[in-house]
Every structure is written in C-alpha cells, then in structure tokens.
Design an enzyme around this catalytic site. Structure first.
Site, PDB file in Angstrom:
ATOM      1  CE  LYS A 176      23.928  66.067  93.196  1.00  0.00           C
ATOM      2  NZ  LYS A 176      24.973  66.823  93.930  1.00  0.00           N
ATOM      3  CG  ASP A 195      23.567  72.083  92.314  1.00  0.00           C
ATOM      4  OD1 ASP A 195      22.689  72.946  92.536  1.00  0.00           O
ATOM      5  OD2 ASP A 195      24.507  72.272  91.515  1.00  0.00           O
TER       6      ASP A 195
END
Length: 284
Positions: A176, A195
C-alpha cells in the site's frame, strides 16, 4: 322512464326517502372526473415516496467516471514536498489519520529535512517527538522511519527507489505504501492502493467479494487499466470519507446510489467485524 333520461321529480318521490338518500350517497361518494384528475396530479411521484431501488450491474468504468465527476478534486491528502517526505508520511499514517500525520510532519521535517538527517537521528528522540504530538505506535514508527532513511542512504544514494520490489524492502513499507509513493510521487503505480475506504467501497459496489487487501488489489487491477489506478484510489477514498461512511453511509445523498448494489442497505457491507471484548484479568 326512458333509458338514459334523468328521473322526474315524481319518480324520485315514488322511490321514497331511503332509496333517494342511497342514490344521493352513491353520487356523493363518486368524485367527478375533474376532481380525480386533480387528486392524481397532486399525489407525489413514486420516486418521492420511497428511495429508488438500486440497479446493480453497471460497468465499473461507468461508475468510476461518475465518481470522478462527484470528486474532481480527489488527491492524496498527506502534505509533502518530496518523494522522501511522502514516503515517511505514508509510513506514519498506518493506523491513524492523515490529519494527525499532517500535524506531525512539519515538526519532524523541520528537524530532519532529508534522508541523511533522519538516518543520523536517535530513534528514541523521534519516538519522543511522535509521542509528544499525539501519535500512537510511536516506538515502532520511529524505528521504521529511521531504518528506512538509513537504507535510503546506504543502498539507494539517499533517493527514494522507483520500483515496488525495492520499496517494499524498506522498513515499514508494504504494498500500500509503495503504491502510494509510486502513484503520487512518480505517476507510475504498479498496483492499486487498498486502504480501509477502498476495501469498503470495492465490496459495496460489488467489485470484489474478498476482504483480503491483496486479492482486492488483484480484482481491481483486473477491472481498471494502469492509467486509472492511482486516481481510482484517491476517488474512492474521497467518496468513503465524505459519503459512503462505514457506519452510516449517506445513500440518500449519494450520486451513484442508483447503480450501487448495496444502496440503502450498506451498513453491514464492507465493515470490519467488531473486536471481541477484552477479558479482564482474574483477581488473585
């Protein structure tokens, strides 16, 4: 009396008062055509009486295009002036808000403006700074950002690498974080940033059935070309923070509710299961 002619007064009197009253009552209960038309015109349309039913099945690209219109200002909300600052800020954003990170980073970068300065810092001093400014997980995060600064100096000449494989080798950097840096700083994400907001919306929109970030990233990557992946994440995050809330999604004010398969019943879709209650320690 001829068929179709109005009854005479004599005929009415022959029927008697009861039959006449019944006839009058039926006439009173039967509104004239003009009144019925006015009543139908005054009634609210069906769409105003109840929320529209969701119509699932719209192509993901079409829904994304509508979201872009709703959120034309979508962008990364972590303040930064360089790839290094963005990398550190993204590592600090784990399990906390961008608002708090933006409060902390001016103090951090004021004292340690680049990788070389941060690499020479004492992690305990960084932890004290983070703690003083209200950031949780301060010990782990201080070790991570000092460690990644040292790796940048020792292995990359002080520069932030431009590949996912190199980025994820840095302390505290996962897929991420790496994709945030690649997309925002360099305009070349290798995947989709997943997320909590992206995960929730992807599930509610029916773009994935998984609750695993790695699988969700693969599912979104199969639906959207690489040129859309960076902005896709920012747009979903904006929509999740402003409309499609975790607990009480604002479906009534959502511009894509007509195409969302979870519209008006999304409260329990895409939410993390509640944590089990903590057991109290037994008294001696």
């Amino acid at each position: 009396m001829r068929r179709g002619s109005a009854p005479s007064s004599a005929e009415t009197s022959k029927r008697g008062p009861a039959q006449g009253a019944a006839t009058a009552g039926r006439s009173a209960r039967r509104p004239p055509a003009a009144a019925a038309d006015r009543a139908r015109a005054a009634a609210p349309p069906a769409a105003a009486r109840a929320p529209a039913r969701a119509r699932p099945g719209a192509p993901p690209q079409a829904i994304y295009a509508r979201l872009r219109v709703l959120h034309p200002d979508a962008h990364c909300e972590l303040n930064h002036t360089s790839a290094f600052e963005l990398l550190v800020a993204t590592v600090l954003s784990a399990q906390t808000t961008d608002v708090l990170v933006n409060k902390v980073t001016p103090h951090l970068f004021g004292a340690y403006p680049d990788a070389r300065a941060l690499a020479g810092a004492d992690p305990a001093e960084i932890a004290a700074l983070l703690r003083r400014l209200g950031m949780g997980m301060f010990n782990q995060k201080s070790r991570n950002i000092v460690g990644l600064a040292r790796d940048l100096i020792e292995r990359h000449g002080g520069e932030v690498p431009r590949t996912l494989a190199e980025l994820v080798e840095l302390p505290g950097v996962g897929r991420k974080t790496a994709n945030v840096v690649l997309g925002v700083a360099f305009g070349a994400p290798e995947g989709v940033v997943v997320d909590t907001h992206v995960q929730r919306l992807a599930q509610r929109l029916g773009w994935t059935k998984s609750d695993k970030p790695e699988q969700i990233e693969r599912d979104l990557g199969a639906l959207f070309p690489q040129r859309d992946r960076d902005m896709l994440s920012h747009t979903l995050v904006f929509h999740g923070r402003r409309i499609c809330f975790a607990r009480k999604p604002a479906c009534g004010g959502c511009g894509i509710s007509d195409a969302c398969p979870s519209a008006f019943r999304a409260e329990n879709v895409g939410r993390k299961p509640p944590r089990p209650p903590r057991r109290r320690a037994a008294q001696p």
